[in-house]
Design a protein around this motif. Structure first.
Motif, PDB file in Angstrom:
ATOM      1  N   ARG A 151       0.816  -1.212   0.000  1.00 16.75           N
ATOM      2  CA  ARG A 151       0.000   0.000   0.000  1.00 16.75           C
ATOM      3  C   ARG A 151       0.850   1.263   0.000  1.00 16.75           C
TER       4      ARG A 151
ATOM      5  N   PRO B 154       2.116   6.731  -1.561  1.00 14.86           N
ATOM      6  CA  PRO B 154       1.045   5.747  -1.515  1.00 14.86           C
ATOM      7  C   PRO B 154       0.931   5.003  -2.844  1.00 14.86           C
TER       8      PRO B 154
ATOM      9  N   TYR C 275      -2.008   3.463  -5.151  1.00 15.01           N
ATOM     10  CA  TYR C 275      -3.469   3.518  -5.277  1.00 15.01           C
ATOM     11  C   TYR C 275      -3.996   2.317  -6.056  1.00 15.01           C
ATOM     12  N   ASP C 276      -5.268   2.000  -5.817  1.00 17.32           N
ATOM     13  CA  ASP C 276      -5.856   0.818  -6.461  1.00 17.32           C
ATOM     14  C   ASP C 276      -5.827   0.912  -7.988  1.00 17.32           C
TER      15      ASP C 276
ATOM     16  N   ARG D  38      -2.299   5.921   6.575  1.00 18.72           N
ATOM     17  CA  ARG D  38      -2.906   4.625   6.288  1.00 18.72           C
ATOM     18  C   ARG D  38      -3.486   4.695   4.896  1.00 18.72           C
ATOM     19  N   ASN D  39      -3.460   3.544   4.262  1.00 16.58           N
ATOM     20  CA  ASN D  39      -3.918   3.469   2.879  1.00 16.58           C
ATOM     21  C   ASN D  39      -4.481   2.087   2.625  1.00 16.58           C
ATOM     22  N   PRO D  40      -5.789   1.932   2.363  1.00 12.92           N
ATOM     23  CA  PRO D  40      -6.752   3.021   2.204  1.00 12.92           C
ATOM     24  C   PRO D  40      -7.132   3.623   3.548  1.00 12.92           C
TER      25      PRO D  40
END
Ligand code: GRF
Length: 218
Positions: free
Chosen positions: A134, A159, A161-162, A214-216
């Protein structure tokens, strides 16, 4: 010619990190100047960038040398002649042998597009995506005789990302690379970097604040 210490930058490709280093030097943000840019590829755009700033260049094809050691010995010869006090590998896509590493002990930096020791080698962003981490980022480290294994100087975090692709993640990481490479060079010339075994201590710097990302995030 300024009497600032000289650094050498080694590139194989685009040279955007080289550009960030040249720009930082020209703005006076790092106390050194790029005295030579060397590439193993004659068509590397990094060489064009160097020439635009009046920096001497050398192209040395690894294909002209029967062994890695002989290629490395030629690089050492060029770099010694340049008077460089620090060698910066910036997208230099050749594994260097002990012939090179031992010629400049603790005076070679490399940048890698992952948070080492995760994802060493040539596909940092791709492997970060495949693994599903992440957060990823970039690492400036001293070169040792392994691949991407040397003592870590600075890391920058981004980060993941999706909807990232290898390209979008690599681009996000690159933005941070351009910040941390000049920073590492500045710390080197300020004499703040103290290597103890695997660890590099950056003397006299305040701690960064503690953070909780935090991610997500929900
Ligand atoms: C960067 O991602 C660097 O971390 C890796 O190769 C890439 C070089 O980019 N070692 P550039 O040539 O500096 O634009």
């Amino acid at each position: 010619m300024s009497d600032k210490p000289v650094i050498a930058v080694l590139v194989s490709g685009s040279g955007s990190n080289l550009q960030a280093i040249i720009d930082a030097a020209e703005r006076g943000e790092i106390p050194c100047r790029v005295g030579i840019v060397v590439s193993n590829k004659a068509d590397a755009y990094g060489l064009v960038r160097a020439k635009k700033h009046g920096i001497p260049t050398e192209a040395v094809s690894h294909k002209d040398y029967p062994t890695r050691e002989e290629f490395d010995a030629r690089l050492v010869e060029i770099l010694r002649k340049s008077g460089a006090e620090l060698i910066c590998l910036a997208g230099f896509m050749r594994v260097l042998t002990p012939v090179f590493v031992r010629a400049f002990p603790n005076r070679i930096l490399n940048i890698h597009p992952a948070l080492l020791p995760s994802f060493p080698g040539t596909h940092g962003p791709k492997q970060a995506l495949e693994y599903g981490v992440r957060f990823s980022g970039c690492t400036v480290h001293f070169l040792d005789e392994g691949v991407d294994t040397g003592p870590i100087v600075v890391q920058g975090v981004v980060p993941v990302y999706d909807d990232d692709t290898e390209d979008t993640l690599a681009a996000r990481i690159l933005v941070q690379e351009h910040k941390i490479y000049p920073m590492a060079i500045r710390l080197f010339f300020q004499g703040r970097l103290r290597i103890e075994g695997r660890r590099v201590f950056a003397d006299g710097l305040p701690r960064i604040p503690e953070f909780f990302h935090r991610n997500p995030d929900a």
